[in-house]
Design an enzyme around this catalytic site. Structure first.
Site, PDB file in Angstrom:
ATOM      1  N   TYR A  58     -22.687 -34.930  13.405  1.00 20.37           N
ATOM      2  CA  TYR A  58     -21.496 -34.832  12.096  1.00 20.37           C
ATOM      3  C   TYR A  58     -20.334 -35.326  13.006  1.00 20.37           C
ATOM      4  CZ  TYR A  58     -21.721 -33.561   7.497  1.00 20.37           C
ATOM      5  OH  TYR A  58     -21.861 -33.878   6.065  1.00 20.37           O
ATOM      6  N   GLU A  60     -17.059 -36.059  11.040  1.00 23.70           N
ATOM      7  CA  GLU A  60     -15.958 -36.391  10.246  1.00 23.70           C
ATOM      8  C   GLU A  60     -14.700 -36.382  10.908  1.00 23.70           C
ATOM      9  OE1 GLU A  60     -16.743 -33.942   6.298  1.00 23.70           O
ATOM     10  OE2 GLU A  60     -16.410 -32.889   7.929  1.00 23.70           O
ATOM     11  N   ASP A 204     -13.203 -59.904  -0.472  1.00 24.73           N
ATOM     12  CA  ASP A 204     -14.212 -59.410  -0.445  1.00 24.73           C
ATOM     13  C   ASP A 204     -15.310 -60.204   0.268  1.00 24.73           C
ATOM     14  OD1 ASP A 204     -16.639 -57.808  -0.669  1.00 24.73           O
ATOM     15  OD2 ASP A 204     -16.453 -57.558  -2.652  1.00 24.73           O
ATOM     16  N   THR A 230     -19.670 -56.288   4.196  1.00 24.63           N
ATOM     17  CA  THR A 230     -20.840 -55.628   4.489  1.00 24.63           C
ATOM     18  C   THR A 230     -21.142 -56.346   6.215  1.00 24.63           C
ATOM     19  OG1 THR A 230     -22.280 -57.706   4.130  1.00 24.63           O
ATOM     20  CG2 THR A 230     -21.826 -56.001   2.396  1.00 24.63           C
ATOM     21  N   LYS A 233     -25.662 -58.556   5.874  1.00 22.97           N
ATOM     22  CA  LYS A 233     -26.192 -59.956   5.336  1.00 22.97           C
ATOM     23  C   LYS A 233     -26.123 -60.790   6.181  1.00 22.97           C
ATOM     24  CE  LYS A 233     -24.324 -58.221   0.681  1.00 22.97           C
ATOM     25  NZ  LYS A 233     -23.410 -58.409  -0.434  1.00 22.97           N
ATOM     26  N   ARG A 239     -27.530 -51.814   7.445  1.00 24.67           N
ATOM     27  CA  ARG A 239     -26.772 -51.602   6.051  1.00 24.67           C
ATOM     28  C   ARG A 239     -25.391 -50.815   6.415  1.00 24.67           C
ATOM     29  NH1 ARG A 239     -29.960 -53.428   3.139  1.00 24.67           N
ATOM     30  NH2 ARG A 239     -28.612 -53.557   1.358  1.00 24.67           N
TER      31      ARG A 239
HETATM   32  C1  LIG Z   1     -23.361 -57.396  -1.419  1.00 28.79           C
HETATM   33  C2  LIG Z   1     -21.816 -57.424  -1.804  1.00 28.79           C
HETATM   34  C3  LIG Z   1     -20.986 -56.173  -2.151  1.00 28.79           C
HETATM   35  C4  LIG Z   1     -21.627 -54.779  -1.866  1.00 28.79           C
HETATM   36  O1  LIG Z   1     -22.314 -54.398  -0.854  1.00 28.79           O
HETATM   37  P1  LIG Z   1     -23.306 -52.996  -0.876  1.00 28.79           P
HETATM   38  O2  LIG Z   1     -23.427 -52.760   0.562  1.00 28.79           O
HETATM   39  O3  LIG Z   1     -24.697 -53.455  -1.724  1.00 28.79           O
HETATM   40  O4  LIG Z   1     -22.586 -52.119  -1.547  1.00 28.79           O
HETATM   41  C5  LIG Z   1     -19.873 -56.290  -2.521  1.00 28.79           C
HETATM   42  N1  LIG Z   1     -18.876 -57.320  -2.706  1.00 28.79           N
HETATM   43  C6  LIG Z   1     -19.858 -58.453  -2.581  1.00 28.79           C
HETATM   44  C7  LIG Z   1     -19.066 -59.633  -3.037  1.00 28.79           C
HETATM   45  C8  LIG Z   1     -21.154 -58.575  -2.160  1.00 28.79           C
HETATM   46  O5  LIG Z   1     -21.932 -59.800  -2.075  1.00 28.79           O
END
Ligand SMILES: *Cc1c(COP(=O)(O)O)cnc(C)c1O
Length: 409
Positions: A58, A60, A204, A230, A233, A239
């Site tokens: 933990y 935080e 994003d 993220t 990807k 993840r």
């Molecule tokens: C994959 C993705 C997310 C979110 O990712 P998670 O890990 O599934 O929450 C947000 N925005 C865009 C544009 C994405 O392609």
């Protein structure tokens, strides 16, 4: 496969039921083609960090300011992750705690917006993410989202439309990023529009951030106030999510992640993020990122030759979106037939009309070592599977994947 198989052998004695499930998933990943644009194969080093006892801790708070004792190694793990992320992306500040890409976006909104604020983002019917104003998501319920689209003919973002909507709606923030846009975004154009109307710019970059790390896509970091991403990807980490920003937003972002929207950080995941950032800083990752794009270009061209309509006529990234209608099927039918033949991908919105197409990506197959000849073969197998030759194609997929085991023999 030692990192994969040893815990599974141990698990088999403890819990044969779950061991079967995990073995089945490992075989599924290795024996079918992973063409989801959002997935990849992490390294065994990343898996080792994920499976480490740091999972028990933990922590935080932030390094040096935790609510729990015994955080000396948790602090080191997070400091290393933060320093590597800052260096990799040239960012003044990095927060590596978001549990996912969505959590990173939510934290950016929490840091910069008040409930009821207007936000301009790519509309969901054109490739916006759920966090870009879906009524099923907190974003759509708590903020007033206005959606820009893509041109129905070219499939490209129309920056004049973005500008006109920004002038008309005076949003507090503009979001640029998409789940399916196959081209580079012009971050400088978004920046100019944001400046003109006094809006924050949130990038994003969940999809392209791995290409950015490898120098195969332009970076949003110099242009956006806040970059959300993220780590799982193209970037090929565990993840999770992260937020990059300038020093002026650092404190607001940190407080928005913890304690505003999250509790204790997942320290094993943060260690695994650090491992992935370290891998992404090496020259081999730049080679990988460029190969991901060249593979996607070859695959997009070959799919067009087999009759698919590839939106925007190609790709700059790992993402291909295509309409299989000329082969007599829609996106959901195509996804089903391709899955039956061992080729896993997703459906997606198309720039025109309301029918769905398919979205695929080359991040995972490139990690496996596939190149141009394999891309040509995959396109052939797509056409064969859609023409009803699922059984023969399934055998061919098995032969192809047997030559490219994701975790070695
Ligand atoms: C994959 C993705 C997310 C979110 O990712 P998670 O890990 O599934 O929450 C947000 N925005 C865009 C544009 C994405 O392609």
């Amino acid at each position: 496969m030692s990192v994969i198989t040893q815990p599974t052998d141990l698990l088999r004695r403890q819990d044969p039921q779950m061991a079967d499930v995990l073995d089945g998933e490992a075989r599924r990943q290795a024996g079918t083609l992973q063409l989801s644009a959002a997935e990849n194969f992490t390294s065994t080093a990343v898996l080792a960090a994920l499976g480490s006892p740091l999972a028990n801790k933990y922590a935080e708070g932030y390094p040096g300011a935790r609510y729990h004792g015994g955080c000396e190694y948790a602090d080191l793990a997070e400091q290393i992750a933060v320093e590597r992320a800052k260096a990799l992306f040239g960012a003044e500040h990095a927060n590596v705690q978001p549990h996912s890409g969505s959590s990173a976006v939510l934290a950016a909104y929490a840091a910069l917006l008040r409930p009821g604020d207007t936000v301009l983002a790519m509309g969901l019917p054109y490739g916006g993410h759920l966090t870009h104003g879906s009524p099923a998501n907190i974003s759509g319920q708590w903020f007033t989202f206005v959606g820009y689209g893509v041109d129905g003919g070219t499939g490209l973002v129309d920056y004049r439309q973005v500008q006109a909507l920004a002038r008309a709606h005076r949003p507090r923030a503009i979001v640029c990023g998409s789940i399916s846009y196959p081209r580079h975004l012009e971050y400088s154009a978004f920046r100019e529009i944001a400046d003109e109307v006094g809006a924050y710019l949130i990038a994003d970059a969940a999809h392209p951030i791995g290409l950015v790390a490898g120098g195969a896509a332009p970076s949003p970091v110099p242009y956006a106030d806040v970059v959300c991403a993220t780590t799982h990807k193209v970037l090929r980490g565990p993840r999770g999510g992260m937020v990059l920003c300038g020093a002026e937003f650092a404190e607001r972002i940190d407080r928005a992640v913890f304690p505003f929207t999250q509790g204790g950080a997942q320290m094993h995941t943060i260690a695994a993020k650090a491992v992935a950032f370290g891998e992404a800083a090496r020259p081999a990752f730049a080679t990988y990122a460029h190969r991901v794009v060249s593979n996607a270009r070859v695959l997009a061209g070959a799919l067009e030759e087999h009759g698919f309509t590839v939106t925007t006529g190609g790709t700059d990234t790992h993402i291909i979106t295509a309409d299989p209608a000329p082969l007599g099927v829609d996106g959901p039918t195509a996804r089903g037939r391709l899955a039956a033949a061992g080729m896993v991908l997703d459906t997606c919105v198309l720039p025109y009309g309301d029918q769905r197409g398919v979205r695929l990506g080359t991040a995972a197959v490139t990690t496996q070592g596939m190149g141009e000849p394999q891309m040509l073969r995959i396109a052939e197998m797509f056409a064969a599977a859609l023409h009803g030759e699922a059984a023969r194609t399934r055998t061919e997929v098995g032969e192809l994947t047997a030559g490219f085991p994701p975790y070695g023999e």
